[in-house]
Design an enzyme around this catalytic site. Structure first.
Site, mmCIF file in Angstrom:
data_model
loop_
_atom_site.group_PDB
_atom_site.id
_atom_site.type_symbol
_atom_site.label_atom_id
_atom_site.label_comp_id
_atom_site.label_asym_id
_atom_site.label_seq_id
_atom_site.Cartn_x
_atom_site.Cartn_y
_atom_site.Cartn_z
ATOM 1 C CG ASN A 34 -1.744 1.216 1.369
ATOM 2 O OD1 ASN A 34 -1.778 2.058 0.463
ATOM 3 N ND2 ASN A 34 -2.427 1.353 2.503
ATOM 4 C CG HIS A 36 -5.743 1.767 5.324
ATOM 5 N ND1 HIS A 36 -5.309 2.700 6.233
ATOM 6 C CD2 HIS A 36 -4.709 0.902 5.137
ATOM 7 C CE1 HIS A 36 -4.051 2.404 6.572
ATOM 8 N NE2 HIS A 36 -3.671 1.323 5.923
ATOM 9 C CD GLU A 89 -3.126 -2.485 7.272
ATOM 10 O OE1 GLU A 89 -2.027 -2.704 6.740
ATOM 11 O OE2 GLU A 89 -3.785 -1.448 7.069
ATOM 12 N N GLY A 132 2.839 2.383 10.776
ATOM 13 C CA GLY A 132 3.775 3.493 10.633
ATOM 14 C C GLY A 132 4.494 3.861 11.921
ATOM 15 C CB SER A 158 5.675 -1.668 11.952
ATOM 16 O OG SER A 158 5.276 -0.321 12.181
ATOM 17 C CD GLU A 208 -2.879 5.366 6.840
ATOM 18 O OE1 GLU A 208 -2.900 5.423 5.599
ATOM 19 O OE2 GLU A 208 -1.935 4.851 7.488
ATOM 20 C CE LYS A 251 -0.131 3.153 4.801
ATOM 21 N NZ LYS A 251 -0.057 3.216 6.248
HETATM 22 P P1 13P Z 1 3.267 0.438 7.628
HETATM 23 O O1 13P Z 1 3.797 -0.827 7.023
HETATM 24 O O2 13P Z 1 3.958 1.667 7.128
HETATM 25 O O3 13P Z 1 3.176 0.357 9.123
HETATM 26 O O4 13P Z 1 1.750 0.597 7.098
HETATM 27 C C1 13P Z 1 0.891 -0.490 7.168
HETATM 28 C C2 13P Z 1 -0.334 -0.144 6.420
HETATM 29 O O5 13P Z 1 -1.102 0.716 6.823
HETATM 30 C C3 13P Z 1 -0.588 -0.850 5.155
HETATM 31 O O6 13P Z 1 -1.886 -0.628 4.705
#
Ligand code: 13P
Length: 251
Positions: free
Chosen positions: A9, A96, A168, A174, A214, A98, A11
């Site tokens: 992803n 997601h 997740e 992150g 992560s 976010e 982003k």
């Molecule tokens: P990270 O791997 O940067 O922690 O992000 C995970 C994520 O949100 C994938 O959709």
């Protein structure tokens, strides 16, 4: 046998030119990735057409990071499931954290998005996961259980069988803090059990459940070795082809 999947992803990162180069570098690494691992990359909307062309004829599939909850019409700034399918995507990430956190994504909207995506032949990668406070309070099972029930239980079994689930935990995204393999396995088994309760155990055995948060080359192998973890949804580490490919080789 359910699929092993590693999905990146991206982003809101990379320019179109950078995205095409990253996609080409991922595709170039495919000969070393075990053939039973499905590889997916999810660039921003602006890159979908050119990235899909860059990986066409390779094993790399393309996903969008979201889709609209309406099929077409006067919805300025939105991108529909038919558009995404027409751009060359096979998958779409939905729910997601976010999007839930910053853009008011509700379960009600997600049901609409899931149905529209499925009607276009897209496989949704449906994300669930608890916040830090929810885990601290011991509520992670009930939070994730409700996220699953409110959306996936609304689908017909035939539709739901096309879905990939991504667990997740919000506190791991992150942050550099990864769920331990034991924590992740425990909740992945819970998710599979929840699906089995509604759709039956054969159905649940066929659903791929990915871990995200992560995930990186140094911890992927331990996570992917767990019986209910079928791969990963990778954020930061998917922006470097070498790291992403190293994770894809971690099974
Ligand atoms: P990270 O791997 O940067 O922690 O992000 C995970 C994520 O949100 C994938 O959709």
């Amino acid at each position: 046998m359910r699929k092993k999947i590693v999905a990146g992803n991206w982003k809101m990162n990379t320019s179109v030119v950078e995205g095409e180069a990253l996609a080409a570098a991922v595709a170039a690494g495919m000969p070393e990735v075990p053939s039973d691992v499905e590889i997916i990359i999810a660039p921003p909307f602006t890159h979908l057409v050119s990235v899909a062309k860059a990986v066409s004829g390779t094993r790399v599939a393309v996903a969008a990071q979201n889709c609209a909850d309406e099929p077409k019409g006067a919805f300025t700034g939105e991108v529909s499931a038919p558009m995404i399918a027409g751009a060359g995507c096979k998958y779409v990430i939905l729910g997601h954290s976010e999007r839930r956190q910053y853009y008011g994504e509700t379960s009600e909207k997600l049901v609409k998005k899931m149905r529209l995506a499925l009607a276009e032949g897209l496989s949704p990668i449906f994300c669930v996961g608890e916040k830090f406070e929810e885990r601290n309070a011991g509520n992670h099972f009930s939070v994730v259980g409700a996220q699953i029930a409110e959306v996936l239980f609304e689908l017909e079994p035939e539709e739901a069988s096309k879905v990939v689930v991504a667990y997740e935990p919000v506190w791991a995204i992150g942050t550099g803090i990864t769920a331990t393999a034991a924590q992740a396995q425990e909740i992945h088994a819970f998710i599979r059990g929840t699906l089995a309760g509604r759709f039956g155990s054969d159905f649940a055995d066929g659903i791929s459940i990915l871990y995200g948060g992560s995930c990186k080359p140094s911890n992927a192998a331990e996570l992917f070795a767990c019986p209910d973890i079928d791969g990963g949804l990778i954020g930061g580490a998917s922006l470097k082809a070498d790291d992403f490919l190293a994770i894809a080789k971690s099974f």
